[in-house]
Design a protein around this motif. Structure first.
Motif, PDB file in Angstrom:
ATOM      1  N   ILE A   1      44.109  39.610  30.510  1.00 60.26           N
ATOM      2  CA  ILE A   1      44.125  40.215  31.848  1.00 60.26           C
ATOM      3  C   ILE A   1      45.037  41.436  31.842  1.00 60.26           C
ATOM      4  O   ILE A   1      46.194  41.361  31.392  1.00 60.26           O
TER       5      ILE A   1
ATOM      6  N   LEU B   1      42.067  44.142  36.455  1.00 61.44           N
ATOM      7  CA  LEU B   1      42.310  43.869  37.874  1.00 61.44           C
ATOM      8  C   LEU B   1      43.015  45.032  38.563  1.00 61.44           C
ATOM      9  O   LEU B   1      43.837  45.720  37.976  1.00 61.44           O
TER      10      LEU B   1
ATOM     11  N   LYS C   1      39.762  41.363  31.154  1.00 64.48           N
ATOM     12  CA  LYS C   1      39.621  41.212  32.597  1.00 64.48           C
ATOM     13  C   LYS C   1      40.551  42.248  33.223  1.00 64.48           C
ATOM     14  O   LYS C   1      41.771  42.196  33.026  1.00 64.48           O
TER      15      LYS C   1
ATOM     16  N   ARG D   1      37.381  38.027  27.739  1.00 59.05           N
ATOM     17  CA  ARG D   1      37.425  38.728  29.025  1.00 59.05           C
ATOM     18  C   ARG D   1      37.769  37.814  30.189  1.00 59.05           C
ATOM     19  O   ARG D   1      37.867  38.266  31.316  1.00 59.05           O
ATOM     20  N   SER D   2      37.977  36.545  29.927  1.00 58.34           N
ATOM     21  CA  SER D   2      38.411  35.650  30.990  1.00 58.34           C
ATOM     22  C   SER D   2      39.924  35.552  31.067  1.00 58.34           C
ATOM     23  O   SER D   2      40.489  35.400  32.157  1.00 58.34           O
TER      24      SER D   2
ATOM     25  N   THR E   1      48.697  37.992  30.668  1.00 62.00           N
ATOM     26  CA  THR E   1      48.576  38.942  31.784  1.00 62.00           C
ATOM     27  C   THR E   1      49.534  40.095  31.539  1.00 62.00           C
ATOM     28  O   THR E   1      50.746  39.897  31.403  1.00 62.00           O
TER      29      THR E   1
ATOM     30  N   ASN F   1      33.404  43.528  29.516  1.00 62.40           N
ATOM     31  CA  ASN F   1      34.617  43.488  30.314  1.00 62.40           C
ATOM     32  C   ASN F   1      34.294  42.927  31.700  1.00 62.40           C
ATOM     33  O   ASN F   1      33.169  43.037  32.194  1.00 62.40           O
ATOM     34  N   SER F   2      35.315  42.354  32.297  1.00 59.18           N
ATOM     35  CA  SER F   2      35.187  41.841  33.662  1.00 59.18           C
ATOM     36  C   SER F   2      36.155  42.622  34.551  1.00 59.18           C
ATOM     37  O   SER F   2      37.339  42.729  34.240  1.00 59.18           O
TER      38      SER F   2
ATOM     39  N   ASN G   1      28.992  44.447  31.156  1.00 58.46           N
ATOM     40  CA  ASN G   1      30.197  44.414  31.980  1.00 58.46           C
ATOM     41  C   ASN G   1      29.855  43.788  33.322  1.00 58.46           C
ATOM     42  O   ASN G   1      28.728  43.925  33.824  1.00 58.46           O
TER      43      ASN G   1
ATOM     44  N   ILE H   1      37.808  43.035  38.354  1.00 60.88           N
ATOM     45  CA  ILE H   1      38.079  42.409  39.644  1.00 60.88           C
ATOM     46  C   ILE H   1      38.885  43.403  40.487  1.00 60.88           C
ATOM     47  O   ILE H   1      39.934  43.896  40.053  1.00 60.88           O
TER      48      ILE H   1
END
Length: 820
Positions: free
Chosen positions: A93, A118, A116, A89-90, A71, A142-143, A168, A145
């Protein structure tokens, strides 16, 4: 194999076979041009970095920055063509901590995958990945959130050079990106974010999109029909850019920065929608920017951050059946003209409606209720920005708005309900006996003349009585307090206005009590100016603004503040307990007294004494004038400060034994000669006046004690007259009357005219003659000095003085407007 992978492998072997391995150095990268990022590296070098930003900064175009799982709390600025690859991508971060963009891309050819992403910032345009006017970027796998992807700079050529968005997800749902697409329906499917570019005839309905950057982003498209979408907690609910012929109906756009943002687009209809709690500082329910021909119909905005609806550089907008509740700006119109606002309500907010620097807008049937400032028009430096079509079907707190253009000869007294009074290019209007509050101005005068504002109580407005390019108006008996900018404001070449007998109090903001800018020949008289930030503030205003006969007290910053202004006159005021009594930043540019023996101002902090008298204060005896001057600063001085508070009920002229040529500068309600001269009864024996209109017998006489033959029985302020004093030495002639509150008129006829000078102050000949041209209208002005018993021709640098009489030789018949 990279060092982190070697370490993991050897550690596993050690655990299996019971030996210990210590990694003492990191091997070189797999291939040149790769920079590895892991916040657990024991140290950094050129190719191993702890942060993504350090990896980017150390890369050169064409390099790869590979980021291991972990992260990373960063906001990454990418300014070179590189590949940014996350391990997956999980678990790779990047958390922006709700601060700005997570990735800001300002270079072409950037590829980002495997992250990921955020918590991007909450400001308009702050994103998970922000592509800022760039080309040939590939954003894949990509993810996102609580963030999303924002494409800025929707120039079509940018998309023709292949920015690619694939695979994505946003908040667990797909990011849909359609380009060059037509004739499809997008209805009720799970979508994390929708982007349409160069699309035609698309139906978008029944979507629920939350917690992304722009929920629905549309550019260079047309005939998009959006219905019944719910867009919540995004930076923008809908963003349109260079899009036309599009409809947005039955939407709920709430808790975003902007509900709907329409930019450089046309022929858009927004209808039957709800916008609430779009709550960032600059947020809006509907924001129109550089667009035209937009319709917002049957919509409600509630408690958005700044605007319910803002019309910004967007002409020909129609706002109909719209309700704003608890908005800072219910309706904001800026630099936008030709808009129509019908059947709208704005209540319980700060500004009901604010139209700024805009022209020719039409308002009908609108109500503005219980706002701090219900109705506001701001014109800046152009009077045409005040030209609006607003009739009395519009109301403020249930009372009609009167916004008159080009009217004359009307009276609005207490029998007429008024919610707001605006006069534009009007003449000879009377407005009296009203309380007008909670608007942009208590009374607005623009390019208006000869108007009387009488007994207006104007609290809690943006401005009190506000004059723009307006002249020859009188503001009298008004009470103006607790306004934001100034209680009375005179700006933009407004001249010859009079403020008299007003109470100007309790304004601790901005300019305070009375503000004059870029204006001349205005008079502030007989007023109480108390407990403001500034009592009187004069800025950039030169020539004959007069402040006299006022009590200026307990103002927080300055009693009178003068900057960049010359040839103004301040005398016969009472300055009491102001934090700083006065300020003047000009060099010998303004006059702070009215000469001797009339004197200057009373200053409550003056410490001088009165042991001497005379122009030089060197003759033993007292005269109620201090023996030393009162310095405002090094070069602004009251030479004749008063020892006691000024009283304006009487004035005087010093007469000498023999013949004196004098006048009375005060208005004479009682004109009977013996009563006018009552204070020197028995000290004169003859009075004479020359009446040019009586060609057969122009000399009129009054001989004391003569039982017959007298034909002079009245005296008034327009007359110059001879009086013969029998008393030796100085005789003080105290005359009663009221000071003029407007310019007085004296008709001059061809030949010699025997006239007075009914004014408030001494002026040099060109200023005193005012509208009279010396040479074409008159060619001679003479006065007589009883002290020297000599005649004096009044030259261009000589003064007309209060209390003197004059002979003026006129060449034509003309009315002399004596300046106040």
């Amino acid at each position: 194999m990279h060092s982190k992978k070697i370490a993991v492998t050897l550690l596993s072997l050690a655990m299996l076979f019971g030996f210990v391995v210590i990694v003492v150095e990191m091997p070189t990268p797999v291939s040149a041009g790769t920079i590895w990022v892991d916040d657990s590296f024991p140290s950094e070098d050129d190719t191993h970095k702890w942060t993504i930003q350090a990896g980017v900064d150390n890369a050169t175009p064409g390099d790869t920055v590979y980021v291991y799982n972990g992260t990373y709390y960063e906001n990454v600025w990418v300014d070179k063509s590189i590949d940014l690859i996350g391990e997956n991508r999980s678990n790779t971060i990047v958390d922006g901590e709700e601060n700005e963009n997570v990735f800001m891309i300002v270079a072409d050819g950037v590829n980002i995958s495997g992250f990921k992403i955020l918590n991007s910032g909450n400001n308009r345009g702050e994103s998970g990945i922000h592509l800022n006017y760039v080309r040939n970027c590939d954003i894949a796998n990509n993810s996102f959130i609580n963030s999303g992807l924002y494409l800025r700079g929707f120039e079509l050529s940018h998309f023709e050079t292949h920015n690619i968005l694939t695979d994505n997800i946003v908040n667990g749902d797909p990011l849909y990106y359609y380009k060059n697409t037509s004739n499809i329906d997008i209805n009720g499917i799970p979508i994390g974010q929708l982007i349409l570019v160069n699309c035609v005839n698309i139906n978008v309905s029944n979507l629920y999109i939350i917690n992304t950057d722009v929920a629905i982003e549309i550019a260079y498209s047309s005939f998009i029909n959006m219905t019944n979408n719910n867009l919540t907690n995004n930076n923008r609910g809908i963003y349109l850019y260079f899009t036309n012929n599009t409809s947005i109906t039955s939407h709920n756009a709430s808790d975003n920065v902007d509900g709907i943002y329409i930019d450089k687009s046309s022929n858009i209809t927004v209808g039957d929608s709800w916008f609430s709690n779009n709550s960032y500082i600059t947020g809006a329910g509907v924001y129109l920017s550089y667009s035209r021909d937009i319709k917002v119909i049957n919509c409600t905005a509630y408690n958005n951050g700044l605007y319910g609806v803002t019309i910004f550089y967007s002409p020909n907008t129609t706002l109909r059946n719209y309700t704003a509740i608890e908005e800072f700006y219910g309706i904001s119109v800026y630099e936008s003209s030709g808009n129509t606002i019908l059947n709208c309500t704005s209540k319980d907010g700060v500004y009901g409606i604010r139209m700024a620097v805009s022209q020719n807008n039409t308002l009908r049937n609108c109500s503005f209720t219980n706002n701090t400032y219900n109705f506001v028009v701001v014109g800046a430096n152009n009077i045409y920005n005040f030209y609006q079509d607003i009739d009395t079907t519009n109301t403020v707190n249930g009372k009609p708005i009167y916004y008159l253009i080009g009217h004359s000869d009307l009276e609005f007294n207490e029998t007429i309900d008024i919610g707001f009074m605006g006069l534009v290019s009007c003449h000879n209007i009377i407005v009296k006996n009203h309380t007008l509050f909670n608007n942009g101005q208590a009374v607005l005068l623009v390019n208006t003349t000869d108007t009387l504002i009488d007994n207006i109580i104007g609290p809690n407005n943006r401005r009190g009585v506000f004059l723009v390019k307006s002249s020859k108006n009188t503001i009298t008996n008004c009470s103006s307090n607790f306004n934001y900018y100034a209680n009375i404001e005179i700006v933009q070449q407004s001249s010859n206005n009079v403020i008299s007998n007003c109470s100007v109090e309790h304004n601790s903001n901005q300019y305070g009590g009375i503000f004059i800018e870029d204006s001349s020949n205005n008079h502030i008289i007989h007023s109480t100016i108390y407990n403001n930030k500034y009592g009187v503030y004069i800025k950039g205003s030169s020539y004959d603004n007069v402040i006299t006969n006022n009590t200026i007290s307990s103002n927080d910053n300055y009693g009178v503040y003068i900057t960049a202004s010359i040839n103004n006159y301040i005398f016969h005021n009472n300055f009491v307990s102001n934090t700083v009594q006065a300020y003047d930043d000009t060099s010998y540019g303004n006059q702070w007294d009215n000469g001797y023996p009339l004197g200057g101002n009373y200053w409550s902090n003056y410490i001088g004494v009165d042991d001497f008298k005379g122009p030089n204060q060197n003759i033993p005896g007292n005269d109620d004038i201090g023996d030393m001057n009162y310095p405002i600063d090094a070069d602004s001085i009251d030479n004749y400060p008063l020892m006691n508070p000024f009283r304006s009920i009487e004035n005087y002229t010093i007469l000498r034994q023999g013949w004196n040529l004098i006048s009375i500068p005060l208005i004479q309600q009682e004109q009977n000669l013996t009563r006018v001269l009552g204070s020197i009864d028995s000290w004169y024996d003859a009075v004479q006046w020359y009446d040019i209109t009586d060609t057969g017998d122009p000399w009129k006489h009054h001989k004391v004690g003569k039982p017959f033959g007298n034909d002079l029985f009245e005296l008034n302020e327009t007359m110059g007259f001879w009086i013969h004093i029998t008393q030796p030495g100085d005789t003080i002639f105290l005359y009663n009357g009221t000071q003029p509150t407007s310019n007085q008129s004296i008709t001059l006829y061809p030949g010699w005219n025997h006239v007075g000078y009914p004014s408030l102050m001494n002026r040099i000949r060109p200023n005193a003659l005012n509208n009279i041209n010396f040479s074409t209208d008159v060619d001679g002005v003479w006065a007589y000095n009883a002290s020297t018993q000599k005649w004096k021709e009044i030259g261009p640098s000589d003064y007309f003085e209060l209390g003197r009489g004059y002979w003026i030789h006129a060449k034509v018949t003309k009315t002399w407007i004596v300046p106040l």
